[in-house]
Scaffold this motif. Structure first.
Motif, PDB file in Angstrom:
ATOM      1  N   ALA A 293       0.785  -6.368  10.140  1.00 16.60           N
ATOM      2  CA  ALA A 293      -0.525  -5.938  11.116  1.00 16.60           C
ATOM      3  C   ALA A 293      -1.254  -4.961  10.146  1.00 16.60           C
ATOM      4  N   THR A 294      -0.748  -4.210   9.158  1.00 21.10           N
ATOM      5  CA  THR A 294      -1.637  -3.446   8.304  1.00 21.10           C
ATOM      6  C   THR A 294      -2.053  -4.055   6.960  1.00 21.10           C
ATOM      7  N   THR A 295      -1.740  -5.413   6.904  1.00 18.55           N
ATOM      8  CA  THR A 295      -1.995  -5.807   5.612  1.00 18.55           C
ATOM      9  C   THR A 295      -3.325  -5.566   4.977  1.00 18.55           C
ATOM     10  N   GLY A 296      -3.242  -5.145   3.882  1.00 15.06           N
ATOM     11  CA  GLY A 296      -4.596  -4.883   3.239  1.00 15.06           C
ATOM     12  C   GLY A 296      -4.908  -3.524   3.094  1.00 15.06           C
ATOM     13  N   LYS A 297      -4.365  -2.635   3.952  1.00 18.64           N
ATOM     14  CA  LYS A 297      -4.173  -1.133   3.894  1.00 18.64           C
ATOM     15  C   LYS A 297      -3.812  -0.529   2.484  1.00 18.64           C
ATOM     16  N   SER A 298      -4.442   0.446   1.997  1.00 17.98           N
ATOM     17  CA  SER A 298      -3.997   1.136   0.707  1.00 17.98           C
ATOM     18  C   SER A 298      -3.933   2.526   0.794  1.00 17.98           C
ATOM     19  N   TYR A 299      -3.190   2.913  -0.185  1.00 17.54           N
ATOM     20  CA  TYR A 299      -3.024   4.331   0.027  1.00 17.54           C
ATOM     21  C   TYR A 299      -2.924   5.050  -1.359  1.00 17.54           C
ATOM     22  N   LEU A 300      -3.820   5.930  -1.819  1.00 16.92           N
ATOM     23  CA  LEU A 300      -3.807   6.565  -3.383  1.00 16.92           C
ATOM     24  C   LEU A 300      -2.651   7.753  -3.277  1.00 16.92           C
ATOM     25  N   VAL A 301      -1.725   7.204  -4.160  1.00 15.74           N
ATOM     26  CA  VAL A 301      -0.563   8.175  -4.568  1.00 15.74           C
ATOM     27  C   VAL A 301      -1.025   9.554  -4.852  1.00 15.74           C
ATOM     28  N   ASP A 302      -0.550  10.623  -3.904  1.00 16.39           N
ATOM     29  CA  ASP A 302      -0.885  11.897  -4.338  1.00 16.39           C
ATOM     30  C   ASP A 302      -0.053  12.674  -5.338  1.00 16.39           C
ATOM     31  N   LYS A 303      -0.454  13.828  -5.681  1.00 15.98           N
ATOM     32  CA  LYS A 303       0.230  14.717  -6.678  1.00 15.98           C
ATOM     33  C   LYS A 303       1.472  15.476  -6.347  1.00 15.98           C
ATOM     34  N   ASP A 304       1.644  15.252  -4.885  1.00 16.33           N
ATOM     35  CA  ASP A 304       2.822  15.596  -4.353  1.00 16.33           C
ATOM     36  C   ASP A 304       4.160  14.729  -4.419  1.00 16.33           C
ATOM     37  N   VAL A 305       3.869  13.408  -4.839  1.00 18.44           N
ATOM     38  CA  VAL A 305       5.001  12.585  -5.093  1.00 18.44           C
ATOM     39  C   VAL A 305       6.324  12.962  -5.727  1.00 18.44           C
ATOM     40  N   PRO A 306       7.388  12.892  -5.128  1.00 19.40           N
ATOM     41  CA  PRO A 306       8.463  13.379  -5.922  1.00 19.40           C
ATOM     42  C   PRO A 306       8.770  12.665  -7.156  1.00 19.40           C
ATOM     43  N   SER A 307       9.134  13.259  -8.100  1.00 23.22           N
ATOM     44  CA  SER A 307       9.562  12.494  -9.327  1.00 23.22           C
ATOM     45  C   SER A 307      10.638  11.370  -9.076  1.00 23.22           C
ATOM     46  N   GLY A 308      10.432  10.145  -9.531  1.00 24.70           N
ATOM     47  CA  GLY A 308      11.463   9.272  -9.552  1.00 24.70           C
ATOM     48  C   GLY A 308      11.147   8.134  -8.379  1.00 24.70           C
ATOM     49  N   THR A 309      10.226   8.668  -7.380  1.00 27.75           N
ATOM     50  CA  THR A 309      10.116   7.821  -6.175  1.00 27.75           C
ATOM     51  C   THR A 309       9.701   6.463  -6.391  1.00 27.75           C
ATOM     52  N   VAL A 310      10.298   5.421  -5.583  1.00 27.62           N
ATOM     53  CA  VAL A 310      10.229   4.076  -5.864  1.00 27.62           C
ATOM     54  C   VAL A 310       9.625   3.463  -4.395  1.00 27.62           C
ATOM     55  N   TYR A 311       9.040   2.276  -4.669  1.00 35.17           N
ATOM     56  CA  TYR A 311       8.371   1.929  -3.345  1.00 35.17           C
ATOM     57  C   TYR A 311       9.013   0.475  -2.940  1.00 35.17           C
ATOM     58  N   ALA A 312       8.817   0.160  -1.586  1.00 32.06           N
ATOM     59  CA  ALA A 312       9.569  -0.856  -0.830  1.00 32.06           C
ATOM     60  C   ALA A 312       9.041  -2.092  -1.170  1.00 32.06           C
ATOM     61  N   SER A 313       9.648  -3.227  -0.899  1.00 37.65           N
ATOM     62  CA  SER A 313       9.064  -4.631  -1.056  1.00 37.65           C
ATOM     63  C   SER A 313       7.865  -5.478  -0.244  1.00 37.65           C
ATOM     64  N   TYR A 314       7.656  -4.606   0.581  1.00 40.62           N
ATOM     65  CA  TYR A 314       6.299  -4.861   1.685  1.00 40.62           C
ATOM     66  C   TYR A 314       5.149  -4.227   0.915  1.00 40.62           C
ATOM     67  N   LEU A 315       5.302  -3.575  -0.135  1.00 37.29           N
ATOM     68  CA  LEU A 315       4.184  -2.851  -0.813  1.00 37.29           C
ATOM     69  C   LEU A 315       3.879  -3.423  -2.139  1.00 37.29           C
ATOM     70  N   ILE A 316       2.625  -3.272  -2.606  1.00 36.89           N
ATOM     71  CA  ILE A 316       2.158  -3.852  -3.996  1.00 36.89           C
ATOM     72  C   ILE A 316       1.789  -2.497  -4.551  1.00 36.89           C
ATOM     73  N   ARG A 317       1.953  -2.332  -5.753  1.00 36.76           N
ATOM     74  CA  ARG A 317       1.526  -1.293  -6.800  1.00 36.76           C
ATOM     75  C   ARG A 317       0.320  -1.847  -7.498  1.00 36.76           C
ATOM     76  N   VAL A 318      -0.678  -0.854  -7.528  1.00 34.82           N
ATOM     77  CA  VAL A 318      -1.895  -1.091  -8.476  1.00 34.82           C
ATOM     78  C   VAL A 318      -2.258   0.102  -9.262  1.00 34.82           C
ATOM     79  N   ARG A 319      -1.898  -0.254 -10.678  1.00 33.01           N
ATOM     80  CA  ARG A 319      -2.002   1.064 -11.485  1.00 33.01           C
ATOM     81  C   ARG A 319      -3.301   0.695 -12.432  1.00 33.01           C
ATOM     82  N   ALA A 320      -4.425   1.642 -12.233  1.00 35.40           N
ATOM     83  CA  ALA A 320      -5.547   1.179 -12.922  1.00 35.40           C
ATOM     84  C   ALA A 320      -5.578   1.369 -14.502  1.00 35.40           C
ATOM     85  N   SER A 321      -6.331   0.551 -15.231  1.00 32.99           N
ATOM     86  CA  SER A 321      -6.207   0.684 -16.599  1.00 32.99           C
ATOM     87  C   SER A 321      -7.237   1.846 -16.962  1.00 32.99           C
ATOM     88  N   GLU A 322      -7.229   1.831 -18.402  1.00 34.16           N
ATOM     89  CA  GLU A 322      -8.359   2.875 -18.783  1.00 34.16           C
ATOM     90  C   GLU A 322      -9.797   2.827 -18.358  1.00 34.16           C
TER      91      GLU A 322
END
Length: 435
Positions: A293-322
């Motif tokens: 139901a939330t397909t397309g919703k995005s979230y900008l990961v904040d600075k408080d994310v614990p080190s080593g956190t991984v994300y589940a398979s129903y999510l896609i990660r986008v990491r911006a280039s320079e």
């Protein structure tokens, strides 16, 4: 309801087991296609229990299945409760079924006695569902469940029949007014979301009056490139979640609420052999819901994310280039241009979904880094004000939910009394909350 409550004259506490006839359900064999093909008997299961008065079931069985298996058809105006499901860890689904139906085995169904109005039976159970969960839940089971014996012994308040009808009528009015308010708040939130998306789109198009000429030109003349050329796109990791700290934190779609994450509540990944270099999250990554139901919703990961956190398979990660400022990219993912693209790609899909290839084909404007940061500055104050307005609307929306349960609990506790001087017939009296 506890036995210690003081009820109005004429009311009594009655065990649920004495409130009518109870039945369980069953699932006709799925191997018998004739039981499930062109059926006209509604077959209610926990997945249907999303409202207090059911309008339809997702599945139907044939009359043969209902007659020759344990999935018997029960009469209209029965009260159904889910008694085995993970949802019972925090909620008890209850609904009035206004049509004859068969039921899944994870449900118990009450056909009320003649002296018990189906509407009042619904309200009485709903108004006590927290107590039912507290007193009747089984301990030490794999799947959350209700103990049938404890459920049958649970007592609900029952007024005289004419008062049941009158109170039910008044409750319907009051709760209907609350629902009207909820719909208005939802509409306001929708309008605010639409305005935000249009504002961001106008910003990317260089059409905001607060922009100087240089920024306008930079945005209007920006090169457009596929997302796959300017960002790394990676699917999430497939694993189970656990509350035990046996692995890294494991971000799921359901952990992202109102564009924020409470990292203390995020579970752990059930396994320690996770490739965190591949599936790890760092501040300024962006994750997308790719299905549901939330397909397309995005979230900008904040600075408080614990080190080593991984994300589940129903999510896609986008990491911006320079070439891209992450906040600029996150803003674009909130624009109406982006949503138009997502909705066009979701068309014809039974279950909404967007895969990595579709996401990679999104055309993204790429002005200079200075222009990207300038746009973010221009939009920041307006988006902040909209965020404050959205938070206030959501606060009031939650308050209407609190009001709903306050009214319901007052009614079943006998605190919704006739108004003074009321001369209407008993079965059409009006009521107010007793002080």
């Amino acid at each position: 309801m506890s036995d210690g409550g003081v009820l109005p004259d004429g009311w009594r506490l009655v065990r649920l087991g004495e409130c009518g006839s109870w039945a369980g359900g069953a699932t006709p064999s799925k191997r018998e296609e004739r039981y499930w093909t062109n059926g006209d008997v509604p077959w209610v299961s926990p997945k249907d229990m999303t409202s207090t008065v059911l309008r339809a079931s997702q599945d139907r069985i044939t009359a043969e299945a209902a007659a020759s298996t344990s999935a018997k058809t029960l009469p209209a105006n029965s009260i159904a409760l889910v008694v085995r499901s993970g949802i019972l860890e925090h909620s008890l689904p209850v609904a009035l079924i206004p049509f004859p139906a068969s039921f899944n085995q994870d449900m118990k169904v009450l056909t009320p006695a003649e002296w018990l109005s189906p509407d009042w039976a619904l309200w009485a159970v709903l108004g006590n569902r927290d107590e039912i969960l507290k007193q009747c839940s089984k301990d030490g089971v794999t799947v959350a469940s209700i103990d049938t014996r404890a459920l049958m012994n649970f007592k609900i308040p029952v007024p005289p029949l004419d008062e049941q009808h009158a109170l039910s009528e008044r409750l319907s009015e009051l709760l209907g007014a609350v629902e009207d308010g909820e719909r208005e708040f939802d509409a306001a939130l929708g309008s605010l979301d639409d305005f935000e998306a249009s504002l961001i789109t106008a910003g990317f198009g260089g059409r905001l009056e607060s922009m100087d000429a240089t920024l306008r030109d930079a945005l209007k003349n920006a090169a457009v490139r596929p997302l796959s050329d300017v960002a790394d796109i990676q699917y999430g990791y497939t694993a189970s979640a656990t509350t035990e700290p046996v692995g890294p934190k494991f971000l799921r779609i359901t952990d992202i609420q109102d564009n924020r994450v409470d990292w203390d509540l995020v579970p752990y990944c059930d396994g320690t052999e996770v490739d965190t270099a591949r599936y790890g999250l760092t501040p300024s990554d962006i994750v997308f819901a790719r299905i549901g139901a939330t397909t397309g919703k995005s979230y900008l990961v904040d600075k408080d994310v614990p080190s080593g956190t991984v994300y589940a398979s129903y999510l896609i990660r986008v990491r911006a280039s320079e070439d891209l400022d992450p906040y600029f990219l996150a803003l674009y993912f909130r624009s109406s241009a982006y949503w138009s693209y997502v909705f066009s790609k979701r068309q014809g899909i039974g279950r909404p979904a967007v895969n990595g290839s579709v996401l990679g084909g999104l055309q993204v404007p790429v002005p200079s880094k200075d222009a990207q940061r300038a746009l973010a500055t221009v939009l920041a104050s307006q988006l902040s004000a909209m965020g404050v307005a959205s938070a206030e609307i959501k606060r009031q929306r939650r308050a209407t939910q609190d009001l709903r349960w306050a009214i319901l609990k007052a009614a079943v506790a006998g605190k919704l009394r006739p108004r003074d001087g009321d001369a209407l017939p008993k079965n059409s009296r009006t009521f107010e909350l007793a002080r």
